[in-house]
Design an enzyme around this catalytic site. Structure first.
Site, PDB file in Angstrom:
ATOM      1  N   HIS A  12       0.811  -1.220   0.000  1.00 31.61           N
ATOM      2  CA  HIS A  12       0.000   0.000   0.000  1.00 31.61           C
ATOM      3  C   HIS A  12       0.846   1.272   0.000  1.00 31.61           C
ATOM      4  CE1 HIS A  12       0.832  -1.275   4.103  1.00 31.61           C
ATOM      5  NE2 HIS A  12       0.775   0.001   4.454  1.00 31.61           N
ATOM      6  N   HIS A 101      27.485  -6.338 -12.134  1.00 27.33           N
ATOM      7  CA  HIS A 101      28.276  -7.281 -11.349  1.00 27.33           C
ATOM      8  C   HIS A 101      27.459  -8.388 -10.700  1.00 27.33           C
ATOM      9  CE1 HIS A 101      31.804  -4.249 -10.667  1.00 27.33           C
ATOM     10  NE2 HIS A 101      31.570  -4.501 -11.949  1.00 27.33           N
TER      11      HIS A 101
END
Length: 144
Positions: A12, A101
């Site tokens: 929410h 990475h």
């Protein structure tokens, strides 16, 4: 660009941000899989992180965007799944390195801690950055 589907999920607290992110992704030509929530009525972020993980696992989405108040809770919940590599990113450098990475496949944002401009820039970077591979492959494989 080939059809790429991005799953979006929020609690929410992240609902309004999710709606803006959906619009941005559609404008960029991505297919959006909206996994909810669909209002600002209180819900539990782990339920939406689980839905995002399932969408990645079953191939309905290529990558994901997860949003809660801080970004931390929904990222932690998503990372409980072996197929998810979720990172909270606060800038484009983090988004770039997470992809390059770590082959991150979910980017998480905090709706209460970040501005929309930063979210937009970080998301765009996350989506265009490729995984570098090479020396990172064995490390990333250990995550799954």
């Amino acid at each position: 660009m080939a059809a790429v589907t991005i799953a979006v999920a929020s609690d929410h607290a992240g609902f309004a941000f999710k709606e803006s992110v959906k619009e941005l992704l559609e404008d960029m030509g991505y297919i959006v899989l909206d996994l909810g929530t669909h209002s600002e009525q209180s819900v539990d972020y782990p339920d939406f992180a689980d839905a995002l993980a399932r969408a990645l696992d079953d191939g309905r989405a290529n990558r994901g965007v997860a949003i809660c108040g801080s970004g931390f809770g929904i990222a932690m919940a998503a990372n409980r799944h072996r197929n998810v590599r979720a990172v909270v990113c606060h800038n484009t450098t983090e988004a770039h390195l997470a992809r390059q990475h770590n082959d991150a496949n979910v980017i998480a944002f905090g709706a209460r801690t970040m501005g929309m401009e930063t979210v937009v820039d970080s998301l765009k970077t996350f989506l265009v950055t490729e995984f570098e591979g090479g020396r990172h492959v064995p490390r990333v494989a250990k995550l799954s």
